[in-house]
Write a protein that holds these residues in place. Structure first.
Motif, mmCIF file in Angstrom:
data_model
loop_
_atom_site.group_PDB
_atom_site.id
_atom_site.type_symbol
_atom_site.label_atom_id
_atom_site.label_comp_id
_atom_site.label_asym_id
_atom_site.label_seq_id
_atom_site.Cartn_x
_atom_site.Cartn_y
_atom_site.Cartn_z
ATOM 1 N N UNK A 151 38.450 19.457 32.978
ATOM 2 C CA UNK A 151 37.599 20.019 34.745
ATOM 3 C C UNK A 151 39.079 20.161 35.968
ATOM 4 N N UNK A 152 39.265 18.901 35.795
ATOM 5 C CA UNK A 152 40.181 18.832 36.471
ATOM 6 C C UNK A 152 41.409 20.122 36.219
ATOM 7 N N UNK A 153 42.384 20.443 35.019
ATOM 8 C CA UNK A 153 42.474 20.741 34.067
ATOM 9 C C UNK A 153 42.579 22.363 35.212
ATOM 10 N N UNK A 154 40.887 22.483 34.862
ATOM 11 C CA UNK A 154 40.552 24.040 35.048
ATOM 12 C C UNK A 154 40.387 24.329 36.371
ATOM 13 N N UNK A 155 39.989 23.126 37.305
ATOM 14 C CA UNK A 155 41.031 22.862 39.136
ATOM 15 C C UNK A 155 41.607 23.170 39.267
ATOM 16 N N UNK A 156 42.994 22.779 38.369
ATOM 17 C CA UNK A 156 44.298 22.751 38.642
ATOM 18 C C UNK A 156 44.809 23.949 38.153
ATOM 19 N N UNK A 157 44.493 24.957 37.447
ATOM 20 C CA UNK A 157 44.397 26.419 37.389
ATOM 21 C C UNK A 157 43.934 27.532 38.482
ATOM 22 N N UNK A 158 42.781 27.019 38.806
ATOM 23 C CA UNK A 158 42.329 27.594 40.027
ATOM 24 C C UNK A 158 43.267 27.711 41.192
ATOM 25 N N UNK A 159 43.430 26.377 41.675
ATOM 26 C CA UNK A 159 43.848 26.616 43.059
ATOM 27 C C UNK A 159 45.587 26.855 42.100
ATOM 28 N N UNK A 160 46.151 26.831 41.733
ATOM 29 C CA UNK A 160 47.951 27.388 41.427
ATOM 30 C C UNK A 160 47.261 29.083 41.143
ATOM 31 N N UNK A 161 46.746 29.809 40.644
ATOM 32 C CA UNK A 161 46.253 30.948 40.644
ATOM 33 C C UNK A 161 46.164 31.243 41.780
ATOM 34 N N UNK A 162 44.992 30.857 42.458
ATOM 35 C CA UNK A 162 44.876 31.150 44.829
ATOM 36 C C UNK A 162 46.301 31.222 45.435
ATOM 37 N N UNK A 163 46.552 30.030 44.558
ATOM 38 C CA UNK A 163 48.336 30.004 45.432
ATOM 39 C C UNK A 163 49.199 31.510 45.185
ATOM 40 N N UNK A 164 49.338 31.091 43.722
ATOM 41 C CA UNK A 164 49.650 32.458 43.342
ATOM 42 C C UNK A 164 49.502 33.978 44.092
ATOM 43 N N UNK A 165 48.229 34.091 43.879
ATOM 44 C CA UNK A 165 47.966 35.806 44.810
ATOM 45 C C UNK A 165 48.291 35.987 46.586
ATOM 46 N N UNK A 166 48.088 33.833 47.011
ATOM 47 C CA UNK A 166 48.626 33.939 48.166
ATOM 48 C C UNK A 166 50.283 34.652 48.378
ATOM 49 N N UNK A 167 51.025 33.756 47.244
ATOM 50 C CA UNK A 167 52.356 34.082 47.717
ATOM 51 C C UNK A 167 52.612 35.156 47.548
ATOM 52 N N UNK A 168 51.868 36.366 46.768
ATOM 53 C CA UNK A 168 51.849 37.289 46.164
ATOM 54 C C UNK A 168 51.606 38.483 47.564
ATOM 55 N N UNK A 169 50.190 38.185 48.352
ATOM 56 C CA UNK A 169 49.699 39.081 49.392
ATOM 57 C C UNK A 169 50.940 38.780 50.134
ATOM 58 N N UNK A 170 51.486 37.665 49.994
ATOM 59 C CA UNK A 170 52.723 37.069 51.502
ATOM 60 C C UNK A 170 53.632 38.181 51.364
ATOM 61 N N UNK A 171 53.647 37.928 50.359
ATOM 62 C CA UNK A 171 55.212 39.022 49.969
ATOM 63 C C UNK A 171 54.789 40.768 50.124
ATOM 64 N N UNK A 172 54.243 40.758 49.595
ATOM 65 C CA UNK A 172 53.694 42.263 49.971
ATOM 66 C C UNK A 172 53.268 42.997 51.495
#
Length: 261
Positions: A238-259
């Protein structure tokens, strides 16, 4: 297992709390000092917590041995009474041992301006300020530290030799993976903790440059206690899944900011 893990987490939290608050206060203020009683208390607490963690990690290796080699008898061999005795032995054994050595050290006369070349009252740094010849005391502390490190290491090694023997005899590949996954976190924590302790305390004082002492103490008093919860919690799905979810969300946010920029 979870009772022992809770004790390990408590020890790590207290270990970091023993040194970092005072270090941060001294770094932010002009007066970098600590009282004699405060130094003795800090010296006793960090040694006690370090010794208790050595014993607790050894008991945790036995817990892993019972879980893998005797799974059907686990509830009997590792009942609540046994785990409470393990936790109490870790705390009491280390505290009684280092209470004697801390009280003896603080009764020695100290030389000069009493300037500790360290960011907290670590044993090697405080011993260097003692006036007079104290080979008997240093020899006693060396032997005590040797036993406190080597005996748990021997117990850990014996436990994992038995675990490895049992794993080799397993036929199913999934069982082998589960066994290694069960032990991986504990092995990582043991390697970090005992490796840093041996490098810091198993060398004679003449062979310990101040810089090496500082780097080693930072590693086992700050880095290792901080990494331990991360090492254990990442094994939880559960912790690993939550961490991947947070990291994925941050990656999407960074890509949107770059665009957008």
């Amino acid at each position: 297992m979870y009772l022992l893990l809770s004790q390990l987490s408590l020890m790590d939290l207290m270990h970091v709390s023993t040194t970092i608050p005072k270090m941060a206060t001294n770094s932010l203020s002009d007066q970098k000092s600590i009282s004699f009683v405060g130094c003795a208390t800090q010296h006793f607490l960090y040694l006690t917590l370090g010794g208790a963690e050595c014993l607790l990690l050894a008991f945790m290796s036995y817990d892993r041995y019972v879980a893998i080699c005797h799974p059907l008898r686990y509830a009997v061999l590792m009942n609540r009474k046994v785990t409470l005795m393990m936790a109490a032995t870790s705390w009491l054994g280390a505290s009684l041992n280092f209470l004697i050595y801390t009280a003896s050290l603080m009764h020695f006369p100290f030389c000069g301006p009493r300037q500790i070349h360290h960011f907290y009252c670590e044993f090697p740094a405080v011993v260097k300020l003692v006036c007079g010849d104290i080979p008997v005391y240093e020899a006693a502390v060396y032997v005590s530290t040797l036993l406190l490190l080597l005996l748990p290491i021997l117990l850990v090694s014996a436990s994992y030799v038995c675990i490895l023997h049992s794993v080799i005899q397993m036929r199913a590949a999934g069982s082998k993976r589960n066994a290694f996954a069960t032990c991986s976190s504990h092995l990582a924590v043991v390697s970090l903790w005992f490796g840093a302790g041996i490098l810091s305390y198993m060398r004679p004082r003449s062979q310990r440059p101040p810089l090496h002492d500082t780097v080693g103490s930072v590693f086992y008093s700050i880095v290792t206690p901080t990494l331990n919860p991360l090492i254990y919690t990442l094994r939880n799905k559960d912790v690993a899944k939550a961490l991947r979810r947070v990291l994925g969300r941050d990656l999407i946010t960074q890509r949107s900011q770059v665009q957008l920029s």
